[in-house]
Design a protein around this motif. Structure first.
Motif, PDB file in Angstrom:
ATOM      1  N   PRO A 176       0.884  -1.251  -0.003  1.00 58.22           N
ATOM      2  CA  PRO A 176      -0.053   0.045   0.132  1.00 58.22           C
ATOM      3  C   PRO A 176       0.889   1.223   0.118  1.00 58.22           C
ATOM      4  CG  PRO A 176      -0.102  -0.972   2.131  1.00 58.22           C
ATOM      5  CD  PRO A 176       0.550  -1.863   1.122  1.00 58.22           C
ATOM      6  N   GLN A 177       2.044   1.180   0.690  1.00 57.06           N
ATOM      7  CA  GLN A 177       2.708   2.472   0.623  1.00 57.06           C
ATOM      8  C   GLN A 177       3.985   2.433  -0.672  1.00 57.06           C
ATOM      9  OE1 GLN A 177       2.857   4.614   3.158  1.00 57.06           O
ATOM     10  NE2 GLN A 177       1.194   3.537   4.162  1.00 57.06           N
ATOM     11  N   THR A 178       3.472   3.329  -1.460  1.00 55.04           N
ATOM     12  CA  THR A 178       4.555   3.127  -2.610  1.00 55.04           C
ATOM     13  C   THR A 178       4.232   4.494  -3.301  1.00 55.04           C
ATOM     14  OG1 THR A 178       4.684   2.421  -4.913  1.00 55.04           O
ATOM     15  CG2 THR A 178       2.335   2.379  -4.116  1.00 55.04           C
TER      16      THR A 178
ATOM     17  N   HIS B 134     -10.459   1.835  -8.585  1.00 59.68           N
ATOM     18  CA  HIS B 134      -9.660   2.587  -7.710  1.00 59.68           C
ATOM     19  C   HIS B 134     -10.104   3.201  -6.555  1.00 59.68           C
ATOM     20  CE1 HIS B 134      -6.469   1.105 -10.490  1.00 59.68           C
ATOM     21  NE2 HIS B 134      -6.752   2.052 -11.146  1.00 59.68           N
TER      22      HIS B 134
ATOM     23  N   ASN C  14     -10.234  -1.911   0.437  1.00 58.84           N
ATOM     24  CA  ASN C  14      -9.002  -2.198   1.393  1.00 58.84           C
ATOM     25  C   ASN C  14      -7.753  -2.733   0.291  1.00 58.84           C
ATOM     26  OD1 ASN C  14     -10.337  -1.639   3.682  1.00 58.84           O
ATOM     27  ND2 ASN C  14     -10.917  -3.711   3.672  1.00 58.84           N
ATOM     28  N   ASN C  15      -7.701  -1.891  -0.668  1.00 60.41           N
ATOM     29  CA  ASN C  15      -6.405  -2.104  -1.794  1.00 60.41           C
ATOM     30  C   ASN C  15      -6.552  -3.443  -2.349  1.00 60.41           C
ATOM     31  OD1 ASN C  15      -4.320  -1.250  -3.372  1.00 60.41           O
ATOM     32  ND2 ASN C  15      -3.016  -2.248  -1.732  1.00 60.41           N
TER      33      ASN C  15
ATOM     34  N   SER D 217      -3.043  10.043 -16.029  1.00 64.08           N
ATOM     35  CA  SER D 217      -2.677   9.701 -14.425  1.00 64.08           C
ATOM     36  C   SER D 217      -1.673  10.697 -14.250  1.00 64.08           C
ATOM     37  CB  SER D 217      -2.406   8.159 -14.630  1.00 64.08           C
ATOM     38  OG  SER D 217      -3.251   7.537 -14.739  1.00 64.08           O
ATOM     39  N   TYR D 218      -1.928  11.551 -13.249  1.00 68.49           N
ATOM     40  CA  TYR D 218      -1.027  12.603 -12.997  1.00 68.49           C
ATOM     41  C   TYR D 218      -1.418  13.109 -11.491  1.00 68.49           C
ATOM     42  CZ  TYR D 218      -4.201  14.771 -16.299  1.00 68.49           C
ATOM     43  OH  TYR D 218      -5.309  15.043 -16.866  1.00 68.49           O
TER      44      TYR D 218
ATOM     45  N   LYS E 156       4.564   4.556  -6.591  1.00 66.35           N
ATOM     46  CA  LYS E 156       3.866   4.268  -7.843  1.00 66.35           C
ATOM     47  C   LYS E 156       2.510   4.909  -7.983  1.00 66.35           C
ATOM     48  CE  LYS E 156       6.777   0.125  -8.750  1.00 66.35           C
ATOM     49  NZ  LYS E 156       6.644  -1.293  -8.873  1.00 66.35           N
ATOM     50  N   LEU E 157       1.875   4.886  -8.961  1.00 67.87           N
ATOM     51  CA  LEU E 157       0.418   5.500  -9.340  1.00 67.87           C
ATOM     52  C   LEU E 157      -0.501   4.482  -8.481  1.00 67.87           C
ATOM     53  CD1 LEU E 157       0.244   6.624 -12.879  1.00 67.87           C
ATOM     54  CD2 LEU E 157      -0.082   7.883 -11.014  1.00 67.87           C
ATOM     55  N   SER E 158      -0.451   3.130  -8.664  1.00 71.26           N
ATOM     56  CA  SER E 158      -1.166   2.266  -8.155  1.00 71.26           C
ATOM     57  C   SER E 158      -0.523   1.314  -7.466  1.00 71.26           C
ATOM     58  CB  SER E 158      -1.921   1.392  -9.138  1.00 71.26           C
ATOM     59  OG  SER E 158      -2.826   2.202  -9.808  1.00 71.26           O
ATOM     60  N   PRO E 159      -0.871   1.314  -6.143  1.00 76.97           N
ATOM     61  CA  PRO E 159      -0.088   0.371  -5.214  1.00 76.97           C
ATOM     62  C   PRO E 159      -0.252  -1.045  -5.494  1.00 76.97           C
ATOM     63  CG  PRO E 159      -1.470   1.927  -3.929  1.00 76.97           C
ATOM     64  CD  PRO E 159      -1.822   2.056  -5.351  1.00 76.97           C
ATOM     65  N   MET E 160       0.485  -1.987  -5.287  1.00 70.47           N
ATOM     66  CA  MET E 160       0.299  -3.317  -5.749  1.00 70.47           C
ATOM     67  C   MET E 160      -1.024  -3.889  -4.612  1.00 70.47           C
ATOM     68  SD  MET E 160       1.405  -6.735  -6.306  1.00 70.47           S
ATOM     69  CE  MET E 160       1.210  -8.389  -5.500  1.00 70.47           C
ATOM     70  N   PRO E 161      -1.888  -4.477  -5.213  1.00 71.42           N
ATOM     71  CA  PRO E 161      -3.138  -4.798  -4.626  1.00 71.42           C
ATOM     72  C   PRO E 161      -2.917  -5.950  -3.548  1.00 71.42           C
ATOM     73  CG  PRO E 161      -3.506  -4.850  -6.737  1.00 71.42           C
ATOM     74  CD  PRO E 161      -2.154  -4.707  -6.715  1.00 71.42           C
ATOM     75  N   GLN E 162      -3.634  -5.986  -2.635  1.00 70.15           N
ATOM     76  CA  GLN E 162      -3.707  -7.178  -1.622  1.00 70.15           C
ATOM     77  C   GLN E 162      -4.552  -8.305  -1.798  1.00 70.15           C
ATOM     78  OE1 GLN E 162      -6.000  -8.105   0.181  1.00 70.15           O
ATOM     79  NE2 GLN E 162      -7.460  -6.388   0.623  1.00 70.15           N
TER      80      GLN E 162
ATOM     81  N   SER F 279      -1.170   6.721  -0.079  1.00 68.71           N
ATOM     82  CA  SER F 279       0.186   7.095   0.666  1.00 68.71           C
ATOM     83  C   SER F 279       0.939   8.258   0.213  1.00 68.71           C
ATOM     84  CB  SER F 279       1.072   5.995   0.860  1.00 68.71           C
ATOM     85  OG  SER F 279       1.430   5.512  -0.601  1.00 68.71           O
TER      86      SER F 279
ATOM     87  N   HIS G  46      -6.416   7.190  -8.897  1.00 68.65           N
ATOM     88  CA  HIS G  46      -5.914   5.794  -8.474  1.00 68.65           C
ATOM     89  C   HIS G  46      -6.198   5.430  -7.076  1.00 68.65           C
ATOM     90  CE1 HIS G  46      -3.627   4.768 -12.345  1.00 68.65           C
ATOM     91  NE2 HIS G  46      -3.882   6.026 -12.495  1.00 68.65           N
ATOM     92  N   ASP G  47      -5.569   4.603  -6.529  1.00 70.58           N
ATOM     93  CA  ASP G  47      -5.884   4.312  -5.066  1.00 70.58           C
ATOM     94  C   ASP G  47      -4.762   4.371  -4.396  1.00 70.58           C
ATOM     95  OD1 ASP G  47      -4.716   1.941  -6.188  1.00 70.58           O
ATOM     96  OD2 ASP G  47      -5.578   0.830  -4.350  1.00 70.58           O
ATOM     97  N   ASN G  48      -3.670   5.428  -4.633  1.00 70.51           N
ATOM     98  CA  ASN G  48      -2.552   5.479  -3.889  1.00 70.51           C
ATOM     99  C   ASN G  48      -2.842   6.698  -2.637  1.00 70.51           C
ATOM    100  OD1 ASN G  48       0.114   5.735  -2.456  1.00 70.51           O
ATOM    101  ND2 ASN G  48       1.014   5.624  -4.359  1.00 70.51           N
TER     102      ASN G  48
END
Lengths: 237, 308
Positions: free
Chosen positions: A99-101, B220, B250-251, B162-163, A103-109, B191, B187-189
Motif C-alpha cells: 500500500p505504501q508506494t 480504484h 482495502n486495496n 494519470s498525474y 507508484k501510481l497504483s499500489p500493488m493490491p492485496q 500514501s 488511482h488508489d494510492n
C-alpha cells in the motif's frame, strides 16, 4: 508454508517438459484465450498454476512471461523473487500488497486467496522466471570472458557443499562442448527426472535439496557468475 | 422494489432478466445513430481499451482496436495517445532521443494525421470521447498545447491521464485555450499526498479550474475505500465520466463485474435516472481465461442489464 516437497520437483520437471505439447490435456475450448495464454504446458499442474496466475490478474501487470507492463515490478529480475523459497516471501507480500508506494497504483492485496492459490501463483512465477533466466543467460554475449579464479571462488561458496571434490565437474568440462556445458550447468539433467511419490523415495531430501538449490541458482546467476564458472570448469580440463 | 432497496445479486438478476426480455425487443428496433450504438437507455457507454490486455497499444493495432470496439457494440472510446502517435523507440535509439523525436513530432504533426484517425473511427460509428495521455514535467508548454490541439482534431472533448495535484495545477490554463476539459483520474494510492485517490484530493483538484472534470475510476476509488455513490451524489456536476470496473475494498484485487465491492449497478442506475451526461467507460484489469472480446461482451452485458 510447507510446500517444498511438492513445489520444487514439479518446477524442475516442467521446465524440461515445457517444449513438449500437452497431448494428455483436453483441447482448449473456443472461449479460451489460446493466443494470449499460449498452448497448454506439458505438465497439467503447472498449467493450472499458470491459469491461476492469469485468473487473479497477475499477468495483466507483470506479464505472461514476466515481461512487466507499465510500472509493475519486473519479476524476472526482482531480488525478492530470487530470494523466495516456496512462497516464504512472495506469499506474505501477496497477502498484504504494497500500500505504501511512490507508484501510481499500489500493488493490491490478495488476502482472500487460499494457500493453494498463493502456491500456484508462486510456482508459476518461479517456473516462468527459470525459463526466462535460462534463455537470457544461455544467450548472453559475455559468457566467453569469464575469470577462472573468480569462478572457483563462486563454486567454493555455492557448489562445493554438494559437489565434493572436483572430479565430476572436471569430467563434465572434458565431455561437453561450451554450449552443452552451459546448458547442463544452468539446468542439470537430473532436474528433468520426475520426482517420485513412492514411499521409499518420498523423503529423499538430498535430491529435493539439489533441485531447490539449482533452481535458486538459475534464478539468481548473473552473466558474470556464469561466465566465471564456465571459465573455471574449462580450466579443469 | 423501491429505488432505495439494496440490490443483491439475486434480486438484480431476477428483475433484470424480466426487464431485459422486453427491452431487448425495443433495442433491436431502435434507430440509434452509429456513434451512439452504445447509448443504452440514456447511458452512454464506451470503452477504455486497457480492457484488451492482449493488444499492444500501438498505432499498427488501431484497426484491430476499432474492429474489436465494433464487435463489442461500442460507439465511444477513450483513446490513449499510444494508439495515435508514432513510436520512436527503435533499436539504436536511446530513450532520450526517442523522447525528443516524439516531442518534435507532436510540435509538427500535420492536422491530417489526427483527422484521418477521427475519420477512421467515425466511419465505424465510433466517437473519441477523450484523449488519454499522462502529462508530466518533461513536456514544455508548447508540447502540452500541441497535445490538446491533436486531441481536439480527433474530436475529443478533453484530455485525461494519470498525474497528481501538482501537475494538474500546472495544467490550469491549457483546456480553456482549446475549448476542452481536463480529466482528473484517480488511482488508489493513499500514501502519496500528491495523488488523486480520495474524495478530498479529487475535490481539491477540481477546485483549481472549472475546466477540470473528474474521471471517477470506480475500481480504484473502491479499493481506496471511497464511496462512489456518495461522490456522484455530491459532485456529479463535475464528473465527465466514470472508468467503470470492479475491485475489492482495502486495496483489494480487481474482479469481474459483480464480484468486487464497486456498486456498478447502482452507479449506472444513478446516471440513468438522473439523466446525467456522465460517460460510462468500461475499464477492467481482472484476469480471465477468455479472449478479450468475449470478456468485454460479458462485462458490457452486466452493465446493460443494469440500465434496461
Amino acid at each position: 508454508m510447507n510446500t517444498r516437497r511438492f513445489l520444487i520437483p514439479v518446477l524442475a520437471v516442467t521446465i524440461a517438459l515445457a517444449v513438449l505439447h500437452g497431448q494428455s490435456q483436453s483441447p482448449p475450448r473456443q472461449d479460451y484465450d489460446l493466443a494470449y495464454i499460449g498452448p497448454p504446458l506439458a505438465d497439467p499442474v503447472m498449467q493450472h498454476s499458470k491459469e491461476t496466475y492469469v485468473l487473479f490478474g497477475c499477468a495483466y501487470c507483470h506479464g505472461m512471461n514476466l515481461v512487466a507492463r507499465g510500472e509493475a515490478t519486473d519479476l524476472m529480475h526482482s531480488a525478492l523473487v530470487g530470494r523466495d523459497e516456496n512462497a516464504n516471501l512472495i506469499g506474505p507480500l501477496l497477502r498484504a500488497g504494497i500500500p505504501q508506494t511512490a507508484k501510481l497504483s499500489p500493488m493490491p492485496q490478495f488476502s482472500d486467496l487460499s494457500n493453494a492459490q498463493i502456491v500456484d501463483i508462486t510456482r508459476y512465477i518461479h517456473y516462468a522466471r527459470q525459463l526466462g533466466r535460462y534463455k537470457e543467460l544461455f544467450e548472453a554475449k559475455a559468457l566467453g570472458s569469464g575469470n577462472a579464479a573468480t569462478g572457483k571462488a563462486y563454486a567454493d561458496q555455492h557448489c562445493r557443499s554438494c559437489h565434493q571434490g572436483v572430479t565430476d565437474l572436471s569430467q563434465a568440462a572434458k565431455k561437453y562442448s561450451r554450449p552443452s556445458l552451459t546448458a547442463k550447468m544452468l539446468h542439470p539433467d537430473f532436474l528433468d527426472r520426475p520426482a517420485s511419490w513412492k514411499l521409499d523415495q518420498l523423503h529423499d531430501t538430498t535430491t529435493a535439496e539439489a533441485r531447490q538449490r539449482h533452481a535458486h541458482l538459475l534464478e539468481n546467476y548473473t552473466e558474470s557468475d556464469v561466465a566465471n564458472l564456465l571459465a573455471w570448469l574449462e580450466s579443469l580440463k | 422494489m423501491s429505488p432505495a432497496t439494496p440490490l443483491t445479486r439475486r434480486t438484480f438478476t431476477f428483475s433484470a432478466s424480466a426487464a431485459i426480455a422486453g427491452a431487448s425487443r425495443s433495442l433491436l428496433h431502435a434507430q440509434t445513430p452509429p456513434g451512439n450504438r452504445s447509448l443504452i437507455n440514456g447511458v452512454q457507454f464506451g470503452l477504455q481499451p486497457f480492457c484488451y490486455h492482449d493488444l499492444p497499444m500501438i498505432p499498427e493495432n488501431r484497426p484491430a482496436l476499432f474492429d474489436r470496439l465494433v464487435q463489442n457494440g461500442m460507439g465511444m472510446v477513450e483513446l490513449h495517445a499510444t494508439w495515435v502517435e508514432p513510436r520512436f523507440t527503435t533499436p539504436g535509439v536511446s530513450a532520450r532521443q526517442a523522447r525528443e523525436k516524439l516531442r518534435d513530432w507532436r510540435l509538427h504533426a500535420p492536422d491530417d494525421h489526427y483527422l484521418k484517425i477521427r475519420q477512421e473511427a467515425a466511419a465505424l460509428g465510433i466517437s473519441i470521447f477523450t484523449y488519454y495521455i499522462n502529462f508530466n514535467d518533461t513536456m514544455p508548454d508548447e508540447e502540452v498545447d500541441a497535445i490538446f490541439r491533436g486531441a481536439k482534431l480527433l474530436g475529443a472533448r478533453g484530455c485525461v491521464g494519470s498525474y497528481g495535484l501538482a501537475q494538474a495545477q500546472r495544467l490550469i490554463p491549457f483546456p480553456a485555450r482549446h475549448g476542452m476539459v481536463l480529466g482528473l483520474h484517480n488511482h488508489d494510492n493513499l500514501s502519496d499526498p500528491d495523488a488523486f485517490s480520495s474524495e478530498a484530493s479529487i475535490v481539491k483538484g477540481l477546485s483549481f479550474s472549472n475546466d477540470f472534470k473528474a474521471t471517477l475510476d470506480t475500481r480504484h476509488f473502491t479499493a481506496a475505500n471511497g464511496d462512489c455513490l456518495g461522490f456522484l451524489e455530491r459532485h456529479h456536476e463535475r464528473v465527465s465520466s466514470v472508468h467503470l470496473g470492479d475491485r475489492r475494498k482495502n486495496n483489494g484485487r480487481s474482479t469481474p463485474f459483480g464480484e468486487g465491492d464497486a456498486p456498478i449497478i447502482e452507479i449506472l442506475r444513478m446516471i440513468r435516472d438522473n439523466k446525467w451526461p456522465i460517460m460510462a467507460l468500461l475499464e477492467f484489469e481482472h484476469g480471465t481465461l477468455r479472449p478479450a472480446v468475449p470478456e468485454v461482451r460479458l462485462m458490457f452485458d452486466y452493465c446493460k442489464r443494469a440500465v434496461v
